[in-house]
Design a protein around this motif. Structure first.
Motif, mmCIF file in Angstrom:
data_model
loop_
_atom_site.group_PDB
_atom_site.id
_atom_site.type_symbol
_atom_site.label_atom_id
_atom_site.label_comp_id
_atom_site.label_asym_id
_atom_site.label_seq_id
_atom_site.Cartn_x
_atom_site.Cartn_y
_atom_site.Cartn_z
ATOM 1 N N CYS A 129 82.285 46.036 9.528
ATOM 2 C CA CYS A 129 81.734 44.908 10.267
ATOM 3 C C CYS A 129 81.809 45.241 11.752
ATOM 4 O O CYS A 129 82.504 44.594 12.531
ATOM 5 N N GLU B 155 75.067 40.348 4.919
ATOM 6 C CA GLU B 155 73.664 40.521 4.571
ATOM 7 C C GLU B 155 73.223 41.967 4.804
ATOM 8 O O GLU B 155 72.484 42.548 3.994
ATOM 9 N N GLU C 153 69.877 41.502 11.154
ATOM 10 C CA GLU C 153 71.222 41.193 10.654
ATOM 11 C C GLU C 153 72.288 41.837 11.533
ATOM 12 O O GLU C 153 73.341 41.228 11.799
ATOM 13 N N LYS D 101 72.582 39.893 14.772
ATOM 14 C CA LYS D 101 73.231 38.589 14.592
ATOM 15 C C LYS D 101 74.652 38.708 14.040
ATOM 16 O O LYS D 101 75.303 37.697 13.786
ATOM 17 N N ARG D 102 75.108 39.967 13.839
ATOM 18 C CA ARG D 102 76.440 40.223 13.267
ATOM 19 C C ARG D 102 76.571 39.619 11.870
ATOM 20 O O ARG D 102 77.659 39.186 11.470
ATOM 21 N N GLN D 103 75.475 39.612 11.134
ATOM 22 C CA GLN D 103 75.500 39.132 9.750
ATOM 23 C C GLN D 103 75.787 40.334 8.849
ATOM 24 O O GLN D 103 74.913 40.852 8.161
#
Length: 478
Positions: free
Chosen positions: A208, A243, A235, A238-240
């Motif tokens: 992450c 996903e 993604e 947006k630091r997703q």
């Protein structure tokens, strides 16, 4: 890595962006590193703790960080990443921000600091050191109160990055849940990255994070086509991370990476290499009933060839037991793996072979085909900028027998090749292997080949090809 030349020589190929940072390049060259999952789960015989474990259960009476380091050095591993805190929230260092730590355990009479001992032993033994810090903390009352917990997490991160010397890798996974207030925690990833960049600017952030990508499985296996060149997706912006990582679990992300790397229009790219994590046992933490379930030598060799040999770094977990030692069965299997790899790669049958090519950059000796068979990481063969399809041929002298091939690109210039084949001459050219990406290292295994002439046929590249190493080896039988 040397990629330049003197002012009086021909011009080197221009880097094909994105390219690795110096820290990413040094990390890739580690190739084979270790994970150590250790904590209260070791004593409860669980994989995930619930956060209410009594610290009094943590008492590894024979703990010896130097034994860990000796095992790793014997195995040829280059770094150890320690689970300083797993999801249960128990800290292997005496954090001033929680009592759920070694300071409330009987180990070292509550005066111990396992992160300190492991970090010091790694440094003394010549190993790099990294830390795993779980964002999910099932013990912390503030978890779920996002602003408050994010500050708590930053405080613990600062402790680890301030008090234990150089940290090479910071490992974040994305496990997340609800806190005692019933609310799901929202991680402030960018604020965590700011702490890392400020306190350990050379450290790489895994998972992450923006520096090292999770390969997408826990089997330690990369794909046949593995790009370090990755699109900066919405993604990622947006630091997703969940996903984004799901795309590599289901394969769609890897397919997308391949399509966009060879057709790069309208995309922004980043250098985002893959780390391949796997445990030497079925579990990530130690379980006594798995002492006879250590992965076989054949399985570990296969993992090595499908991780390090597919442009990745292999992160192999070695869970210390209740004594605080790496178990004898694990250590023995690691020695067997080291012996097998040493035997495989001890003799490069292509070393100093007579090398010719369909094109050489400006016909200059710095980029001569022989530079690909000198086993040096500082030299490479390259073609003129206008050439994207090329052939590199080796004349081995006598007929040689081999069943393994190594290819490397000088990735400081970027990742270039996306299609090639390997051929040998026996009354005509016969194909014995084919591939897509090469990157830092590509290893091929195949049935025994006997030949005096071998060639690499490059049929697809993003720019003029450059090959750092072309090696041939004979793997022993198991």
């Amino acid at each position: 890595m040397w990629i330049g030349i003197s002012a009086f020589a021909a011009e080197a190929p221009k880097p094909l962006f994105p390219i690795p940072s110096q820290a990413q390049l040094a990390w890739q060259e580690l190739e084979y590193i270790a994970f150590a999952h250790f904590g209260v789960n070791t004593f409860t015989n669980r994989e995930w703790g619930n956060g209410n474990e009594d610290p009094a259960i943590f008492n590894p009476t024979e703990f010896d960080a130097k034994q860990w380091v000796q095992v790793l050095n014997d195995a040829g591993m280059k770094m150890l990443i320690l689970t300083a805190k797993h999801h249960d929230g128990f800290c292997l260092w005496p954090s001033q921000y929680t009592d759920h730590s070694v300071k409330k355990s009987p180990w070292r009479n509550g005066k111990g600091d396992m992160v300190r001992e492991v970090a010091d032993a790694c440094r003394e033994g010549g190993l790099k050191f990294g830390v795993y810090l779980s964002p999910w903390d099932r013990n912390q009352p503030s978890y779920g109160n996002s602003p408050v917990y994010n500050q708590f997490f930053r405080n613990q991160l600062m402790e680890l990055l301030t008090n234990y010397g150089e940290i090479t890798e910071v490992w974040f996974d994305g496990a997340c849940g609800e806190g005692p207030n019933g609310k799901r925690q929202v991680y402030d990833w960018d604020s965590y990255y700011t702490v890392v960049r400020r306190l350990q600017p050379q450290a790489l952030i895994f998972g992450c994070g923006p520096d090292i990508r999770w390969v997408g499985n826990e089997s330690g296996v990369a794909r046949e086509t593995e790009w370090s060149v990755q699109v900066v997706t919405p993604e990622i912006r947006k630091r997703q991370w969940g996903e984004h990582q799901n795309g590599f679990v289901n394969g769609k992300g890897a397919d997308f990476a391949h399509r966009t790397a060879i057709n790069p229009k309208k995309h922004e790219f980043m250098w985002y290499p893959a780390e391949c994590d796997v445990s030497i046992r079925p579990g990530w933490f130690y379980h006594p009933d798995q002492d006879d379930k250590v992965k076989s030598l054949e399985h570990l060799v296969d993992i090595y060839f499908k991780s390090v040999g597919r442009n990745g770094v292999l992160l192999l977990n070695l869970p210390p037991d209740k004594r605080g030692l790496i178990h004898e069965n694990d250590a023995q299997r690691l020695r067997e793996l080291r012996a097998f790899l040493d035997e495989t790669f001890k003799t490069d049958l292509a070393l100093d072979a007579t090398a010719t090519a369909s094109n050489g950059r400006d016909n200059h000796p710095y980029f001569d085909p022989k530079q690909a068979v000198d086993s040096s990481r500082h030299t490479y063969w390259a073609t003129d900028d206008s050439v994207t399809n090329a052939v590199l041929e080796l004349h081995l002298g006598d007929v040689k027998q081999f069943n393994c091939c190594l290819l490397q690109e000088p990735i400081a210039l970027g990742q270039r090749v996306y299609e090639y084949s390997l051929q040998y001459w026996v009354g005509g050219w016969q194909k014995f292997a084919r591939g897509t990406t090469i990157g830092y290292k590509r290893l091929h295994r195949f049935p025994d080949v006997k030949a005096a002439r071998v060639r690499l046929v490059i049929s697809g590249t993003r720019a003029c090809p450059a090959i750092q190493n072309f090696g041939l080896f004979q793997m022993p039988e198991f």
